[in-house]
Write a protein that holds these residues in place. Structure first.
Motif, short mmCIF file in Angstrom:
data_model
loop_
_atom_site.label_atom_id
_atom_site.label_comp_id
_atom_site.label_asym_id
_atom_site.label_seq_id
_atom_site.Cartn_x
_atom_site.Cartn_y
_atom_site.Cartn_z
N ILE A 322 0.85 -1.19 0.00
CA ILE A 322 0.00 0.00 0.00
C ILE A 322 0.89 1.24 0.00
O ILE A 322 1.86 1.33 0.75
N ALA A 323 0.54 2.20 -0.85
CA ALA A 323 1.35 3.41 -0.99
C ALA A 323 1.37 4.19 0.32
O ALA A 323 0.36 4.24 1.05
N PRO A 324 2.50 4.84 0.66
CA PRO A 324 2.58 5.59 1.93
C PRO A 324 1.65 6.79 1.97
O PRO A 324 1.32 7.27 3.05
N TRP A 325 1.23 7.29 0.81
CA TRP A 325 0.35 8.46 0.79
C TRP A 325 -1.12 8.11 0.89
O TRP A 325 -1.97 8.99 0.97
N PHE A 326 -1.47 6.83 0.89
CA PHE A 326 -2.87 6.42 0.84
C PHE A 326 -3.47 6.36 2.24
O PHE A 326 -2.86 5.85 3.18
N HIS A 327 -4.70 6.89 2.39
CA HIS A 327 -5.43 6.88 3.66
C HIS A 327 -6.87 6.45 3.40
O HIS A 327 -7.34 6.44 2.26
N GLY A 328 -7.56 6.11 4.46
CA GLY A 328 -8.93 5.63 4.35
C GLY A 328 -9.94 6.76 4.33
O GLY A 328 -9.69 7.85 3.82
N ILE A 329 -11.11 6.49 4.91
CA ILE A 329 -12.20 7.47 4.95
C ILE A 329 -11.98 8.36 6.17
O ILE A 329 -12.48 8.08 7.26
N ILE A 330 -11.22 9.42 6.00
CA ILE A 330 -10.96 10.37 7.08
C ILE A 330 -11.47 11.74 6.67
O ILE A 330 -11.61 12.03 5.48
N MET A 342 4.19 19.09 8.85
CA MET A 342 5.02 18.74 7.71
C MET A 342 5.32 19.99 6.88
O MET A 342 4.68 21.03 7.03
N THR A 343 6.30 19.88 5.99
CA THR A 343 6.72 21.03 5.19
C THR A 343 5.84 21.18 3.96
O THR A 343 5.04 20.31 3.62
N GLU A 344 6.03 22.31 3.27
CA GLU A 344 5.26 22.57 2.06
C GLU A 344 5.58 21.50 1.00
O GLU A 344 6.72 21.13 0.79
N GLY A 345 4.53 21.02 0.35
CA GLY A 345 4.68 19.97 -0.65
C GLY A 345 4.27 18.60 -0.15
O GLY A 345 4.14 17.67 -0.94
N ALA A 346 4.06 18.45 1.17
CA ALA A 346 3.58 17.18 1.70
C ALA A 346 2.13 16.95 1.27
O ALA A 346 1.37 17.90 1.12
N PHE A 347 1.74 15.69 1.15
CA PHE A 347 0.40 15.40 0.63
C PHE A 347 -0.04 14.02 1.11
O PHE A 347 0.75 13.20 1.56
N ARG A 363 -0.22 20.27 1.55
CA ARG A 363 0.29 21.21 2.56
C ARG A 363 0.93 22.40 1.86
O ARG A 363 1.85 22.25 1.07
N LEU A 364 0.40 23.60 2.12
CA LEU A 364 1.00 24.84 1.65
C LEU A 364 1.97 25.38 2.70
O LEU A 364 2.06 24.85 3.81
N GLN A 365 2.65 26.46 2.35
CA GLN A 365 3.53 27.09 3.34
C GLN A 365 2.72 27.61 4.51
O GLN A 365 3.11 27.50 5.67
N LYS A 366 1.53 28.17 4.19
CA LYS A 366 0.61 28.62 5.22
C LYS A 366 -0.77 28.11 4.85
O LYS A 366 -1.45 28.71 4.03
N GLY A 367 -1.19 27.01 5.42
CA GLY A 367 -2.52 26.48 5.16
C GLY A 367 -2.49 25.19 4.36
O GLY A 367 -1.45 24.51 4.24
N PHE A 368 -3.65 24.85 3.79
CA PHE A 368 -3.82 23.59 3.09
C PHE A 368 -4.68 23.80 1.85
O PHE A 368 -5.41 24.79 1.75
N GLN A 414 5.59 16.31 -3.27
CA GLN A 414 6.98 16.06 -2.88
C GLN A 414 7.10 14.97 -1.82
O GLN A 414 7.75 13.95 -2.04
N GLU A 415 6.48 15.16 -0.66
CA GLU A 415 6.68 14.23 0.45
C GLU A 415 5.34 13.61 0.86
O GLU A 415 4.42 14.32 1.25
N PRO A 416 5.19 12.26 0.78
CA PRO A 416 3.92 11.63 1.18
C PRO A 416 3.76 11.64 2.70
O PRO A 416 4.74 11.51 3.45
N CYS A 417 2.54 11.80 3.14
CA CYS A 417 2.22 11.79 4.57
C CYS A 417 1.66 10.41 4.92
O CYS A 417 0.61 10.02 4.42
#
Length: 431
Positions: A322-330, A342-347, A363-368, A414-417
């Motif tokens: 399973i991919a590290p960026w994949f999540h369920g029903i959240i 996390m830093t800007e570019g995380a997803f 993830r933006l530098q300020k916000g989402f 850039q970086e998976p969450c």
């Protein structure tokens, strides 16, 4: 999903809240184009019916809606005309005040920005000068071995006060300069807005002749043809680039614009042969009938198991991991909580509760930012943002690790969450 919205000319408020500002603008533009197309078809049909004498009478349906008018003292409908009531200002005076206020506020904002820059320059200038002077005094003191430390302190204090006085004088001159620029800018903006208002009023009162209407219609047809040609060229460019990079296994054609011919629609939905890369084959679905939209978590879990698991949704390419960026029903809040530190570019990609698809949280530098991914058909694509279609969810993610999602935002994955808790939030989907 987009075709269903344009067919009904309605979007659920909860789904609308999930869209970004750019997605809303694009969706409203498409809906307006669909309204104009239907209106033109109805006008053409009525004109043809009048010529042939086949126009059917319209039957007025009974309606329970009614309007209750406010009545005046004389028993007639009460009417108020702006500018003619007691104490009302004339329209011209209200317009002048609005224009002057807009000009003043704009000039004030520009003046504040200029003053911040000026104040920073003044502070830096005198801070550096004071530091240099202190260094010079200390060097002289050690050079001549001055014994009277009290005299040195008095001299340093005197120099500090002198620089402070000069700094205050410089600040006053800067404030006066900014104030004069603000007044001048307010006058310039006032006359600019005034001229724009006068020009708009003149344009609204111009009479349009029949020949001008024909000219505009012809120009609109030519523009539609040019847009269709640009769309085909852009599709070919995106397809060739994606195949060269090897990041997309099955890049499909771009979003179909309103007004494209039936042959292109047949190629898209019936997989007829045509130019460009082949569309991904439809994944066989079980015997269950999918509702128009998700109604419960149980239905979403069944949809994922019936339709998405056979397409390897959520898995890394060519693996059973399973991919590290994949999540369920959240929820949106849970996704933002995971991305908070996390830093800007995380997803991350989570299963959506609004549409048959997913939501990419960024993830933006300020916000989402949150982008809806439509998976109701035989492809994966961002709803109303990116024209590219991808054969798998992993293709979409890998593609946007090298290509931005929107031109205005420049979002690059850039970086998976990954997961935070145990068991992972997607365990119900794979049981």
């Amino acid at each position: 999903m987009l075709q269903q919205i344009l067919h009904d000319l309605y979007i659920d408020p909860e789904l609308l809240a999930e869209l970004s500002d750019m997605q809303k603008h694009i969706l409203f533009y498409k809906m307006r184009e669909e309204q104009l197309r239907r209106w033109r078809e109805r006008e053409a049909w009525e004109a043809l019916a009048q010529v042939d004498g086949l126009r059917t009478p319209k039957v007025k349906q009974a309606s329970t809606r009614h309007i209750q008018w406010l009545l005046g003292a004389d028993g007639e409908v009460w009417v108020w005309v702006m500018g003619e009531g007691p104490g009302d200002k004339p329209y011209e005076e209200i317009s002048e005040e609005l224009i002057a206020e807009r000009a003043r506020l704009q000039a004030q904002r520009e003046a504040e920005e200029l003053w911040k820059q000026k104040e920073a320059e003044i502070t830096k200038k005198f801070r550096d000068a004071l530091a240099n002077e202190k260094a010079r005094i200390l060097a002289e003191k050690w050079k001549v071995e001055m014994e009277d430390r009290k005299a040195t302190k008095i001299l340093e204090q005197h120099i500090h006060e002198e620089f402070k006085r000069k700094e205050e004088e410089e600040r006053k001159r800067g404030e006066e300069q900014i104030r004069l620029q603000e007044e001048q800018r307010a006058k310039e903006l006032y006359w600019t807005l005034k001229q724009a208002q006068l020009h708009s009023q003149c344009s609204e009162h111009e009479q349009r002749e029949w020949e001008e209407q024909l000219h505009r219609i012809k120009a609109a047809d030519e523009e539609q043809s040019r847009r269709a040609q640009r769309a085909r060229d852009e599709y070919q460019r995106h397809s060739f680039r994606a195949i060269q990079k090897g990041t997309v296994a099955g890049l499909s054609s771009m979003f179909q614009e309103l007004g494209q011919n039936h042959e292109q629609e047949a190629r898209l939905y019936h997989h007829l042969p045509g130019p460009g890369p082949p569309l991904p084959l439809a994944v066989p679905v079980g015997t269950w009938e999918r509702p128009l939209r998700p109604v419960s978590r149980e239905v979403i879990v069944r949809w994922f198991k019936e339709e998405q698991l056979p397409r390897q949704a959520g898995f890394e390419r060519n693996t059973k991991s399973i991919a590290p960026w994949f999540h369920g029903i959240i929820s949106r809040e849970n996704a933002e909580d995971l991305l908070e530190n996390m830093t800007e570019g995380a997803f991350l990609v989570r299963v959506s509760e609004k549409i048959w698809g997913y939501t990419l949280s960024y993830r933006l530098q300020k916000g989402f930012k949150h982008f809806l991914v439509d998976a109701s058909g035989d492809f994966y694509s961002f709803l109303g943002v990116d024209p590219n279609r991808h054969a798998t969810l992993t293709d979409l993610i890998d593609f946007h690790k090298e290509e931005i999602i929107t031109v205005s935002g420049g979002e690059l994955l850039q970086e998976p969450c990954g997961q935070r808790d145990s068991p992972p939030d997607y365990h119900l989907l794979f049981e």
